[in-house]
Design an enzyme around this catalytic site. Structure first.
Site, PDB file in Angstrom:
ATOM      1  N   THR A  11       0.987  -1.035  -0.060  1.00 25.19           N
ATOM      2  CA  THR A  11      -0.064   0.010  -0.040  1.00 25.19           C
ATOM      3  C   THR A  11       0.937   1.210   0.014  1.00 25.19           C
ATOM      4  OG1 THR A  11      -1.869  -0.976   1.296  1.00 25.19           O
ATOM      5  CG2 THR A  11      -1.863   1.227   1.434  1.00 25.19           C
TER       6      THR A  11
ATOM      7  N   THR B  71       4.116   3.974  -3.777  1.00 27.64           N
ATOM      8  CA  THR B  71       5.199   3.541  -4.322  1.00 27.64           C
ATOM      9  C   THR B  71       4.697   2.307  -4.908  1.00 27.64           C
ATOM     10  OG1 THR B  71       6.850   4.391  -2.942  1.00 27.64           O
ATOM     11  CG2 THR B  71       7.706   2.945  -4.454  1.00 27.64           C
TER      12      THR B  71
ATOM     13  N   GLY C  57       3.465   2.318   7.871  1.00 26.15           N
ATOM     14  CA  GLY C  57       2.313   2.836   8.180  1.00 26.15           C
ATOM     15  C   GLY C  57       1.749   4.265   7.923  1.00 26.15           C
ATOM     16  N   GLY C  58       2.614   4.968   7.244  1.00 27.09           N
ATOM     17  CA  GLY C  58       2.175   6.458   6.759  1.00 27.09           C
ATOM     18  C   GLY C  58       0.708   6.438   6.303  1.00 27.09           C
ATOM     19  N   GLY C  59       0.727   5.453   5.502  1.00 29.72           N
ATOM     20  CA  GLY C  59      -0.702   5.190   4.887  1.00 29.72           C
ATOM     21  C   GLY C  59      -1.659   4.482   5.783  1.00 29.72           C
TER      22      GLY C  59
ATOM     23  N   GLU D  74      -0.257  -4.965   6.237  1.00 25.29           N
ATOM     24  CA  GLU D  74       1.063  -4.837   5.750  1.00 25.29           C
ATOM     25  C   GLU D  74       1.870  -5.869   6.425  1.00 25.29           C
ATOM     26  OE1 GLU D  74       1.570  -0.620   3.586  1.00 25.29           O
ATOM     27  OE2 GLU D  74       1.963  -0.851   5.499  1.00 25.29           O
TER      28      GLU D  74
ATOM     29  N   LYS E 233      13.869   7.858   1.481  1.00 24.79           N
ATOM     30  CA  LYS E 233      13.378   7.311   2.653  1.00 24.79           C
ATOM     31  C   LYS E 233      14.631   6.393   3.421  1.00 24.79           C
ATOM     32  CE  LYS E 233       9.100   7.641   1.312  1.00 24.79           C
ATOM     33  NZ  LYS E 233       8.431   6.423   0.785  1.00 24.79           N
TER      34      LYS E 233
ATOM     35  N   ALA F 261       7.846   1.892   2.121  1.00 24.16           N
ATOM     36  CA  ALA F 261       8.084   2.040   3.301  1.00 24.16           C
ATOM     37  C   ALA F 261       8.367   3.656   3.689  1.00 24.16           C
ATOM     38  CB  ALA F 261       9.500   1.625   3.743  1.00 24.16           C
ATOM     39  N   ASP F 262       8.377   4.166   4.840  1.00 27.37           N
ATOM     40  CA  ASP F 262       8.392   5.318   5.239  1.00 27.37           C
ATOM     41  C   ASP F 262      10.006   5.653   5.506  1.00 27.37           C
ATOM     42  OD1 ASP F 262       5.660   6.223   5.188  1.00 27.37           O
ATOM     43  OD2 ASP F 262       5.387   4.906   6.429  1.00 27.37           O
TER      44      ASP F 262
HETATM   45  C1  A5P Z   1       1.331   2.247   4.275  1.00 27.42           C
HETATM   46  O1  A5P Z   1       0.637   2.078   5.285  1.00 27.42           O
HETATM   47  C2  A5P Z   1       2.667   2.501   4.247  1.00 27.42           C
HETATM   48  O2  A5P Z   1       3.170   1.563   5.141  1.00 27.42           O
HETATM   49  C3  A5P Z   1       3.266   2.817   3.125  1.00 27.42           C
HETATM   50  O3  A5P Z   1       3.822   1.430   2.397  1.00 27.42           O
HETATM   51  C4  A5P Z   1       4.328   3.751   3.338  1.00 27.42           C
HETATM   52  O4  A5P Z   1       3.612   4.778   3.794  1.00 27.42           O
HETATM   53  C5  A5P Z   1       5.075   4.027   1.869  1.00 27.42           C
HETATM   54  O5  A5P Z   1       4.048   4.677   1.271  1.00 27.42           O
HETATM   55  P1  A5P Z   1       4.764   5.562  -0.042  1.00 27.42           P
HETATM   56  O6  A5P Z   1       5.247   4.648  -1.078  1.00 27.42           O
HETATM   57  O7  A5P Z   1       3.366   6.425  -0.313  1.00 27.42           O
HETATM   58  O8  A5P Z   1       5.697   6.716   0.560  1.00 27.42           O
END
Ligand code: A5P
Length: 224
Positions: A28, A31, A97-99, A105, A123, A85-86
Site C-alpha cells: 500500500t 510507491t 504505516g504512513g498510509g 502490511e 526514505k 516504506a516510510d
Molecule cells: C502504508 O501504510 C505504508 O506503510 C506505506 O507503505 C508507506 O507509507 C510508504 O508509502 P509511500 O510509498 O506512499 O511513501
C-alpha cells in the site's frame, strides 16, 4: 528525475522478480501503486499471478488492473511481498504505516517467503525515528496507551485525515508516536508489542530480504 520517477524505477525492478504462478503480497502507498499498475500490465500480457492486497485501496486498484485477488485463508503462504516504506535503516529495519495499512502490511509480510521493499532515496536514514512511529490501537485502549507512551518518554497524536479521526481498515485508530531517533528499534518494537490494546506497530524488524531504491534515475539494491 522526480521522486515519482524514482518510485517507478524501484517498482519496475521489483516487478521484474515476479514469475508465473507466484502468489504475491500487494503493498500500500504511492510507491506500491506503481508496482500494482505494472503487475496489471504484465497480467494483461499473460502473466499468471494471484495477489493478497494489504488494504482496501490496494484491493480496489488491483481489481481494476485485472490482478486476481485471493485471501490469506485461500493462500496462507505467499512467494513475494512488494511494498513501500516510510523509513529504511542500514539494517533493513523499517518504519511503515504512513498510509495507515501497517497491520495488514505486517501480516502479509510475515506470510511471505520474500519481502522486497521499494523506495526512493529520501526514505533511507541512518537511524529510524524522524518519521513518527505509527501504532494501531483499539479505540477502547487509546487513552491509556497514550499515557503509556508518555511514560516511555515520547509523545503521540491520534491520526486525523480530512479533519476527522482516521480509522484503519480494521476500524482501529492510529497513534503517531515521536520517540526521537530510535537507538534500538528491536527493543522498542518488543516493548510496544507488550502494551495491551496495541494491535500492531509500524516497526518492521528482520522482515525484509532486500530494499530496491530508485535514486536519481538509477536503481540500487540493499540486501542483508
Ligand atoms: C502504508 O501504510 C505504508 O506503510 C506505506 O507503505 C508507506 O507509507 C510508504 O508509502 P509511500 O510509498 O506512499 O511513501
Amino acid at each position: 528525475m522526480s521522486a515519482d520517477d524514482d518510485k517507478m524505477l524501484a517498482a519496475r525492478a521489483a516487478v521484474e522478480l515476479v514469475t508465473d504462478g507466484m502468489a504475491l503480497g500487494l503493498g500500500t502507498g504511492s510507491t506500491a501503486v506503481f508496482a500494482v499498475q505494472l503487475l496489471g500490465e504484465r497480467v494483461r500480457d499473460g502473466l499468471k499471478i494471484q495477489g493478497v492486497p494489504t488494504s482496501e485501496s490496494t484491493e480496489k486498484l488491483a481489481k481494476s488492473v485485472g490482478i486476481p485477488i485471493v485471501t490469506l485463508a485461500q493462500c496462507p503462504r505467499l512467494d513475494l511481498d512488494i511494498d513501500g516504506a516510510d523509513e529504511v535503516d542500514p539494517n533493513l529495519c523499517l518504519i511503515k504505516g504512513g498510509g495507515g495499512a501497517l497491520l495488514r502490511e505486517k501480516i502479509v509480510a510475515f506470510a511471505s517467503r520474500r519481502v522486497v521493499i521499494i523506495v526512493d532515496e529520501k526514505k533511507l536514514v541512518d537511524k529510524l525515528g524522524r518519521f513518527h512511529v505509527p501504532i494501531e490501537v483499539i479505540p477502547f485502549a487509546c487513552g491509556s496507551i497514550q499515557k503509556t507512551i508518555i511514560e516511555m518518554g515520547a509523545n503521540s497524536t491520534v491520526r486525523e485525515r480530512d479533519g476527522r479521526v482516521f480509522q484503519t481498515d480494521e476500524n482501529n485508530l492510529i497513534l503517531d508516536c515521536d520517540f526521537g531517533l530510535i537507538a534500538d528499534p528491536r527493543s522498542l518494537a518488543r516493548k510496544l508489542s507488550l502494551i495491551p490494546g496495541v494491535v500492531e506497530h509500524g516497526l518492521f524488524i528482520d522482515m525484509v530480504e532486500r530494499v530496491i531504491i530508485g535514486s536519481n534515475g538509477n536503481v540500487k539494491t540493499l540486501t542483508k
